[in-house]
Enzyme design. Structure first.
Site, mmCIF file in Angstrom:
data_model
loop_
_atom_site.group_PDB
_atom_site.id
_atom_site.type_symbol
_atom_site.label_atom_id
_atom_site.label_comp_id
_atom_site.label_asym_id
_atom_site.label_seq_id
_atom_site.Cartn_x
_atom_site.Cartn_y
_atom_site.Cartn_z
ATOM 1 N N LYS A 248 52.135 -16.206 -38.373
ATOM 2 C CA LYS A 248 51.055 -15.775 -39.275
ATOM 3 C C LYS A 248 51.636 -15.098 -40.516
ATOM 4 O O LYS A 248 50.912 -14.813 -41.469
ATOM 5 C CB LYS A 248 50.136 -14.765 -38.584
ATOM 6 C CG LYS A 248 49.641 -15.182 -37.218
ATOM 7 C CD LYS A 248 48.257 -15.731 -37.252
ATOM 8 C CE LYS A 248 47.698 -15.843 -35.857
ATOM 9 N NZ LYS A 248 46.669 -16.862 -35.753
ATOM 10 N N HIS B 218 39.871 -11.384 -30.503
ATOM 11 C CA HIS B 218 40.345 -12.737 -30.217
ATOM 12 C C HIS B 218 40.504 -12.845 -28.687
ATOM 13 O O HIS B 218 40.785 -11.842 -28.025
ATOM 14 C CB HIS B 218 41.707 -12.893 -30.911
ATOM 15 C CG HIS B 218 42.314 -14.252 -30.873
ATOM 16 N ND1 HIS B 218 42.934 -14.761 -29.758
ATOM 17 C CD2 HIS B 218 42.406 -15.212 -31.829
ATOM 18 C CE1 HIS B 218 43.400 -15.970 -30.027
ATOM 19 N NE2 HIS B 218 43.093 -16.276 -31.270
ATOM 20 N N CYS C 262 38.320 -18.739 -31.465
ATOM 21 C CA CYS C 262 38.820 -17.993 -30.285
ATOM 22 C C CYS C 262 38.160 -16.631 -30.171
ATOM 23 O O CYS C 262 38.784 -15.656 -29.727
ATOM 24 C CB CYS C 262 40.344 -17.821 -30.320
ATOM 25 S SG CYS C 262 41.235 -19.340 -30.103
ATOM 26 N N ASP D 238 46.219 -5.090 -31.814
ATOM 27 C CA ASP D 238 46.537 -6.496 -32.035
ATOM 28 C C ASP D 238 46.632 -6.692 -33.550
ATOM 29 O O ASP D 238 45.623 -6.709 -34.250
ATOM 30 C CB ASP D 238 45.409 -7.345 -31.417
ATOM 31 C CG ASP D 238 45.500 -8.810 -31.814
ATOM 32 O OD1 ASP D 238 46.348 -9.160 -32.649
ATOM 33 O OD2 ASP D 238 44.694 -9.606 -31.288
ATOM 34 N N GLN E 72 46.484 -10.412 -37.373
ATOM 35 C CA GLN E 72 45.900 -10.749 -38.681
ATOM 36 C C GLN E 72 46.198 -9.701 -39.742
ATOM 37 O O GLN E 72 45.716 -9.814 -40.867
ATOM 38 C CB GLN E 72 44.383 -10.912 -38.546
ATOM 39 C CG GLN E 72 43.961 -12.095 -37.712
ATOM 40 C CD GLN E 72 44.347 -13.433 -38.353
ATOM 41 O OE1 GLN E 72 44.541 -13.530 -39.558
ATOM 42 N NE2 GLN E 72 44.469 -14.458 -37.535
HETATM 43 N N1 PLP Z 1 44.920 -11.984 -32.115
HETATM 44 C C1 PLP Z 1 44.345 -12.381 -33.258
HETATM 45 C C2 PLP Z 1 43.481 -11.434 -34.003
HETATM 46 C C3 PLP Z 1 44.588 -13.656 -33.743
HETATM 47 O O1 PLP Z 1 44.028 -14.052 -34.874
HETATM 48 C C4 PLP Z 1 45.433 -14.534 -32.997
HETATM 49 C C5 PLP Z 1 45.654 -15.910 -33.448
HETATM 50 O O2 PLP Z 1 44.880 -16.465 -34.178
HETATM 51 C C6 PLP Z 1 45.998 -14.059 -31.822
HETATM 52 C C7 PLP Z 1 45.721 -12.783 -31.406
HETATM 53 C C8 PLP Z 1 46.907 -14.905 -31.001
HETATM 54 O O3 PLP Z 1 48.096 -15.160 -31.714
HETATM 55 P P1 PLP Z 1 49.159 -16.203 -31.152
HETATM 56 O O4 PLP Z 1 48.400 -17.466 -30.861
HETATM 57 O O5 PLP Z 1 50.129 -16.343 -32.284
HETATM 58 O O6 PLP Z 1 49.765 -15.612 -29.936
#
Ligand code: PLP
Length: 415
Positions: A235, A130, A373, A209, A212
């Site tokens: 999430k 992402h 993203c 990270d 998900q």
């Molecule tokens: N990393 C992953 C894999 C994600 O799916 C997301 C959000 O969709 C993020 C990071 C960023 O999360 P946040 O917007 O809650 O900071």
């Protein structure tokens, strides 16, 4: 025996009654919410916990000597204890509340990164990431004249571990990869990724990270062995604006603060400032107490359902949706990893993903369309974007059928 037990306890109709929004209608049609990878819906226990906080004990925390401030402080710190237990961290000192995954990754990139990444160092990410797990490292590398290295994915959307092994070098300072891909649902072998980095050099810091993963599967940070693990409350059926950075205590101790101001200090004078101890050192300013309270309720809720039931229901939904969608002509599923979470990304020959998403909405079906993203991943796959349906345990087989039926109608109209 175990299966029977899970089925007896898990009743999706009963579970759905916990989520008021699932009763919504869109133009007279029941909402079919299949954008759970973007954000999850909230159970009434989370909504009530937040309402109760504002109705009964809203106050600023940590310094108040009066009852409701002490109640609010206790609720905030209890949430930290719950998070610690939920992910099996060694201590509450390793749990930093942030705004979300994005802020957690930025915290590590700026605090740990600026101290430990030097000219010529290398930071490894993957093609699946992402933007939140690419851009902070890219900016760090630019600042430090370091190099960003990228683990490739194969045609199934799996990380090519042999290539990762080749990328690990004496110059590697940080490895940052996702636990589960938001675009394709690929579940990465994070334990192995950590093991390989540490075998190369125990000083390589590994960040996972977990945005998900945290709501799909039981995360045990000590078992995974990563130095940092980041996730977002929204999430995992909790509120927006709260997230967590887990960090290994010895690393957090040595890291400078990311932001400065109130609460993160021990003593301030015009000659200089000393910092508060962990975890407060990384929580400058008034924190998101409401968010922490809601997150704590979300953890209780997940625990009451259990990951056994969650994983079983989500697998059933993914299998059913995959089987049904493949019966439609011209569909190509993007992301066919062996280990896959309940994310179904696809393209339809000759049709634009955005048009499909807009038309599905007229049937009450909410899906995400576009690059999710993950623009570098879409570039690699030579796709402008995909349609993504992502399932949560409160979705039903009937909802999958509504989605498939609507998709067929949309394709007929658009073709
Ligand atoms: N990393 C992953 C894999 C994600 O799916 C997301 C959000 O969709 C993020 C990071 C960023 O999360 P946040 O917007 O809650 O900071």
């Amino acid at each position: 025996m175990q299966d029977t037990l899970i089925k007896k306890i898990f009743d999706v109709d009963e579970v759905r009654r916990d989520f008021p929004i699932l009763n919504r209608e869109i133009d007279g049609k029941p909402l079919v919410y299949l954008d759970n990878a973007a954000t999850s819906q909230k159970p009434v226990s989370v909504i009530n916990a937040i309402s109760d906080y504002y109705s009964r004990y809203n106050a600023n925390i940590h310094r108040g000597v009066y009852s409701i401030s002490m109640e609010a402080s206790a609720a905030y710190e209890n949430a930290r204890i719950s998070v610690k237990e939920f992910i099996n961290a060694a201590s509450e000192r390793e749990i930093i509340f942030t705004r979300g995954t994005t802020e957690a990754i930025n915290l590590v990139a700026y605090s740990y990164g600026l101290q430990n990444v030097n000219e010529g160092s290398e930071v490894i990410v993957s093609e699946l990431e992402h933007h939140a797990n690419i851009v902070p490292w890219q900016v760090l590398c630019q600042n430090r004249k370091a190099h960003l290295k990228v683990i490739p994915v194969n045609e199934k959307g799996e990380l090519v571990i042999e290539e990762y092994k080749k990328l690990l070098s004496d110059k590697t300072a940080i490895v940052a990869v996702s636990h589960i891909s938001n675009s394709l649902g690929t579940i990465n072998p994070v334990k192995e990724i950590v093991r390989l980095a540490k075998a190369k050099n125990p000083k390589i810091a590994v960040l996972i990270d977990g945005a998900q993963a945290i709501h799909h599967t039981h995360v045990d940070v000590r078992d995974i062995g990563a130095d940092f693990y980041a996730f977002s409350g929204h999430k995992m059926y909790g509120p927006m604006g709260i997230g967590v950075l887990y960090g290994r205590e010895s690393l957090l101790e040595a890291m400078p603060p990311y932001q400065t101001g109130g609460d993160m200090i021990s003593r301030v004078s015009f000659e200089g400032t000393t910092y508060n101890e962990l975890p407060m050192k990384f929580e400058a300013g008034t924190p998101n107490v409401e968010g922490a309270v809601g997150l704590n309720a979300a953890i209780d809720y997940i625990n009451s359902i259990g990951f056994g039931a969650i994983e079983e229901q989500e697998k059933m939904l993914l299998d059913h949706a995959t089987e049904e969608i493949l019966k439609i002509d011209g569909i190509r599923i993007i992301g066919t990893s062996q280990n896959k979470a309940s994310v179904l990304s696809f393209v339809v020959n000759g049709l634009n993903a955005l048009d499909i998403g807009i038309m599905l909405d007229t049937h009450g079906v909410a899906v995400r369309t576009g690059q999710h993203c993950t623009e570098p991943l879409m570039d690699k796959l030579c796709l402008p974007g995909t349609v993504r349906a992502s399932f949560a345990f409160y979705n039903t087989k009937e909802e999958v059928d509504v989605f498939i039926k609507a998709l067929k109608k949309v394709i007929d109209i658009l073709k």
